[in-house]
Design a protein around this motif. Structure first.
Motif, PDB file in Angstrom:
ATOM      1  N   GLY A 268      -8.597   3.059   0.321  1.00  0.00           N
ATOM      2  CA  GLY A 268      -9.915   2.763   0.879  1.00  0.00           C
ATOM      3  C   GLY A 268     -10.134   3.283   2.282  1.00  0.00           C
ATOM      4  O   GLY A 268     -10.918   2.723   3.047  1.00  0.00           O
ATOM      5  N   MET A 269      -9.424   4.359   2.626  1.00  0.00           N
ATOM      6  CA  MET A 269      -9.622   4.933   3.958  1.00  0.00           C
ATOM      7  C   MET A 269     -10.882   5.804   3.974  1.00  0.00           C
ATOM      8  O   MET A 269     -11.315   6.303   2.928  1.00  0.00           O
ATOM      9  CB  MET A 269      -8.393   5.781   4.347  1.00  0.00           C
ATOM     10  N   SER A 270     -11.434   6.009   5.185  1.00  0.00           N
ATOM     11  CA  SER A 270     -12.631   6.855   5.300  1.00  0.00           C
ATOM     12  C   SER A 270     -12.215   8.329   5.334  1.00  0.00           C
ATOM     13  O   SER A 270     -11.029   8.643   5.497  1.00  0.00           O
ATOM     14  CB  SER A 270     -13.382   6.511   6.582  1.00  0.00           C
ATOM     15  N   LEU A 271     -13.195   9.217   5.190  1.00  0.00           N
ATOM     16  CA  LEU A 271     -12.912  10.658   5.228  1.00  0.00           C
ATOM     17  C   LEU A 271     -12.245  11.042   6.546  1.00  0.00           C
ATOM     18  O   LEU A 271     -11.296  11.820   6.583  1.00  0.00           O
ATOM     19  CB  LEU A 271     -14.216  11.456   5.067  1.00  0.00           C
ATOM     20  N   GLU A 272     -12.774  10.473   7.628  1.00  0.00           N
ATOM     21  CA  GLU A 272     -12.223  10.750   8.959  1.00  0.00           C
ATOM     22  C   GLU A 272     -10.763  10.302   9.054  1.00  0.00           C
ATOM     23  O   GLU A 272      -9.902  11.028   9.577  1.00  0.00           O
ATOM     24  CB  GLU A 272     -13.096  10.032  10.009  1.00  0.00           C
ATOM     25  N   GLU A 273     -10.471   9.120   8.520  1.00  0.00           N
ATOM     26  CA  GLU A 273      -9.093   8.601   8.567  1.00  0.00           C
ATOM     27  C   GLU A 273      -8.153   9.444   7.720  1.00  0.00           C
ATOM     28  O   GLU A 273      -7.021   9.720   8.113  1.00  0.00           O
ATOM     29  CB  GLU A 273      -9.074   7.140   8.100  1.00  0.00           C
TER      30      GLU A 273
ATOM     31  N   VAL B  31      -5.636   9.269  -3.343  1.00  0.00           N
ATOM     32  CA  VAL B  31      -4.981   7.965  -3.164  1.00  0.00           C
ATOM     33  C   VAL B  31      -5.464   7.307  -1.880  1.00  0.00           C
ATOM     34  O   VAL B  31      -5.801   6.118  -1.852  1.00  0.00           O
ATOM     35  CB  VAL B  31      -3.433   8.119  -3.156  1.00  0.00           C
ATOM     36  N   MET B  32      -5.516   8.086  -0.803  1.00  0.00           N
ATOM     37  CA  MET B  32      -5.943   7.505   0.478  1.00  0.00           C
ATOM     38  C   MET B  32      -7.413   7.076   0.434  1.00  0.00           C
ATOM     39  O   MET B  32      -7.778   6.026   0.949  1.00  0.00           O
ATOM     40  CB  MET B  32      -5.727   8.501   1.610  1.00  0.00           C
TER      41      MET B  32
ATOM     42  N   LEU C  63       0.839  -1.211   0.000  1.00  0.00           N
ATOM     43  CA  LEU C  63       0.000   0.000   0.000  1.00  0.00           C
ATOM     44  C   LEU C  63       0.867   1.252   0.000  1.00  0.00           C
ATOM     45  O   LEU C  63       0.604   2.224  -0.721  1.00  0.00           O
ATOM     46  CB  LEU C  63      -0.903   0.015   1.244  1.00  0.00           C
ATOM     47  N   LEU C  64       1.928   1.222   0.810  1.00  0.00           N
ATOM     48  CA  LEU C  64       2.814   2.382   0.883  1.00  0.00           C
ATOM     49  C   LEU C  64       3.573   2.581  -0.436  1.00  0.00           C
ATOM     50  O   LEU C  64       3.773   3.701  -0.883  1.00  0.00           O
ATOM     51  CB  LEU C  64       3.817   2.224   2.037  1.00  0.00           C
ATOM     52  N   LEU C  65       3.953   1.459  -1.026  1.00  0.00           N
ATOM     53  CA  LEU C  65       4.660   1.529  -2.310  1.00  0.00           C
ATOM     54  C   LEU C  65       3.762   2.172  -3.367  1.00  0.00           C
ATOM     55  O   LEU C  65       4.202   2.973  -4.182  1.00  0.00           O
ATOM     56  CB  LEU C  65       5.062   0.113  -2.720  1.00  0.00           C
ATOM     57  N   ARG C  66       2.501   1.822  -3.328  1.00  0.00           N
ATOM     58  CA  ARG C  66       1.522   2.397  -4.252  1.00  0.00           C
ATOM     59  C   ARG C  66       1.369   3.892  -3.998  1.00  0.00           C
ATOM     60  O   ARG C  66       1.302   4.700  -4.918  1.00  0.00           O
ATOM     61  CB  ARG C  66       0.188   1.677  -4.027  1.00  0.00           C
ATOM     62  N   TYR C  67       1.339   4.237  -2.704  1.00  0.00           N
ATOM     63  CA  TYR C  67       1.203   5.640  -2.307  1.00  0.00           C
ATOM     64  C   TYR C  67       2.406   6.450  -2.793  1.00  0.00           C
ATOM     65  O   TYR C  67       2.247   7.521  -3.380  1.00  0.00           O
ATOM     66  CB  TYR C  67       1.079   5.717  -0.784  1.00  0.00           C
TER      67      TYR C  67
END
Lengths: 238, 173
Positions: free
Chosen positions: B133-138, B127-128, B22-26
Motif C-alpha cells: 500500500g505504498m504510494s508511487l513516490e514511496e 508488491v509495494m 510485511l517484509l515476509l510477504r515481500y
C-alpha cells in the motif's frame, strides 16, 4: 476474470486480493531470533545529517581541492582560454560535480528521492564536455600529440585516484551497496574535480589534446570505477 | 523509528512485530520458500540495524526499510546465482527452474503465485504498491528510481498479469 481489464480494474482487483489473503505470520521463534541478534548491539546512534548537508560537504571538498590544486599547478591554461571557453567548461564540470554530489548523497541514504539517474548525469556531462571542446576549441593538429598528452593523463590520474578515495571515505557512513553505479559516481565526481585544475594548468588548449588526453583518461577512470564496483560486488557479498 | 535509534528495546520489539509480516510477504513473493524468506527477513533486520543511523525522522520510514529489503533480496539472489554457477562447473546440475509455468499459475490460485510470474523489477513495484500500500513516490524512493519509471513498470506488470490471467482463463475453459 474478464480478458479485457484496464489497469485501474486490475489494480483494484489486486488490492482486494491482497487484502483478502491472510497476513504472513511471524513465528515466535523467528521473532526471538531477530530480537536476540539485534539486542546485544542496541546502542544509541547519531542520525546522518540531511541530504542537503551531505551534498554541501561533497561540494566543499570539491571546491577546496579544485581551488587548492589550481593555486599549486598554476593558471597557464586559463590564460590561453577565452572567457566563453572557460565559462562553458566550468559550467559543465561544476554542474556535473553538483549533480554527482547529489547522486552520491542519495546513494548513502536508503529510500532517498532520486531526481536524475547517475548514469544519465555521467552521460550528459561527458557529452557536454565533448560538445564544448569540439565546438569552442581549435582543431589544430599537432605532431607531438603523445609527448604532449601523457603528462596530462598522469596528472589527471594522480588527482582523480586520491580524490575517489577521499569521496569514498566521506561517503562510508552511509549504506553503500557495492554496485557499478557507486563506482561510477565516485570516480565521476573525482574526474570532474581533476579536470578543473588540469584545464587550468594545461598549455595545449586544442580539441584533439583535450578530447584524447583529458576526457579520454577521465572516461577510462570512470569505466574502471564502474568495473571495480561491479566486480567487487562478488567479493563484498559474503 | 527514532526511539529505536535512541536504543529503546521496546521500540525495536514493536518495529520487528509490525514490519516483519510485511517484509515476509515481500520476500515470499520472490519465488523463495518459507524458510528462505525467513532467512532473508533475519538478514534484512541485521542490515536495518547496522544502517539505522541513516534513517532521518523527517523522511518516510517504509521506503527506507524496503530499499534495504530490496538490496537484501538482490544480494541473496546474486549469491545464490554465484553458488549455482559454481555447482554447474563441478557437475552439470540441472536448472531447478525458478520460472513458474502458466500451468502452475492456473493450479495455484494465489496472489503470490501470480506475482511470481512477473520479472523482479515489476514484481517489486506491484508488491509495494498493491500489497504493502505504498504510494508511487514511496515506491520510487524504495527502488531508487523515478515516479515515471515506477508508473511504467506498473503498467507493464499489469499487461503481463492480464496475459497470465487470460491464459489461466483460457486454459481453464
Amino acid at each position: 476474470m474478464p480478458d479485457k481489464l484496464n489497469d485501474a480494474d486490475l489494480a483494484r482487483q489486486l488490492e482486494s486480493w491482497a487484502a483478502s489473503e491472510p497476513a504472513a505470520e511471524l513465528s515466535p521463534e523467528i521473532r526471538q531470533k531477530i530480537r536476540g541478534a539485534l539486542s546485544p548491539s542496541l546502542a544509541p546512534v547519531t542520525p546522518l545529517p540531511s541530504q542537503g548537508w551531505l551534498i554541501l560537504r561533497f561540494l566543499a571538498v570539491f571546491v577546496l581541492c579544485a581551488g587548492g590544486l589550481i593555486a599549486i599547478l598554476g593558471k597557464t591554461g586559463f590564460r590561453l582560454m577565452t572567457g566563453f571557453q572557460m565559462g562553458a567548461m566550468a559550467a559543465i564540470l561544476v554542474g556535473a560535480g553538483i549533480l554527482l554530489s547529489r547522486a552520491l548523497a542519495s546513494k548513502m541514504i536508503p529510500g532517498s528521492r532520486q531526481a536524475l539517474a547517475p548514469t544519465l548525469v555521467l552521460a550528459v556531462s561527458g557529452l557536454g564536455v565533448i560538445g564544448v571542446t569540439a565546438l569552442l576549441f581549435p582543431w589544430r593538429a599537432s605532431s607531438d600529440l603523445v609527448p604532449e598528452g601523457w603528462p596530462c593523463a598522469v596528472l589527471e590520474l594522480m588527482i582523480a585516484v586520491p580524490a575517489t578515495v577521499v569521496f569514498g571515505l566521506l561517503a562510508r557512513r552511509g549504506v553503500l551497496y557495492s554496485t557499478a553505479g557507486l563506482g561510477a559516481i565516485l570516480t565521476g565526481l573525482a574526474v570532474c574535480l581533476a579536470l578543473i585544475p588540469l584545464q587550468s594548468q594545461c598549455m595545449f588548449q586544442r580539441a584533439p589534446h583535450l578530447l584524447l588526453w583529458h576526457l579520454g583518461t577521465g572516461m577510462l577512470v570512470v569505466g574502471l570505477g564502474a568495473l571495480i564496483g561491479w566486480r567487487g560486488r562478488d567479493f563484498w557479498i559474503p | 523509528m527514532t526511539r529505536y535509534q535512541s536504543a529503546d528495546p521496546a521500540a525495536l520489539d514493536d518495529l520487528v512485530g509490525r514490519v516483519s509480516p510485511l517484509l515476509l510477504r515481500y520476500f515470499g513473493a520472490s519465488r523463495v520458500g518459507r524458510s528462505d524468506a525467513e532467512d532473508l527477513l533475519q538478514e534484512c533486520w541485521i542490515r536495518i540495524h547496522r544502517s539505522r543511523h541513516t534513517y532521518r525522522s523527517s523522511e518516510p520510514v517504509m521506503p527506507w526499510i524496503y530499499a534495504i529489503a530490496r538490496h537484501t533480496r538482490l544480494d541473496a539472489y546474486r549469491k545464490r546465482r554465484r553458488r549455482e554457477s559454481r555447482e554447474v562447473l563441478v557437475a552439470a546440475v540441472p536448472e531447478t527452474g525458478h520460472q513458474p509455468n502458466a500451468d502452475a499459475l492456473m493450479e495455484q490460485d494465489s496472489l503470490d503465485r501470480l506475482l511470481a510470474s512477473l520479472p523482479e523489477a515489476q514484481r517489486d513495484v506491484i508488491v509495494m504498491l498493491k500489497v504493502t500500500g505504498m504510494s508511487l513516490e514511496e515506491v520510487a524512493r524504495a527502488t531508487s528510481s523515478t515516479v515515471g519509471a515506477v508508473k511504467q513498470k506498473a503498467h507493464r506488470a499489469y499487461a503481463a498479469l492480464r496475459r497470465a490471467l487470460g491464459k489461466d482463463g483460457n486454459d481453464a475453459g
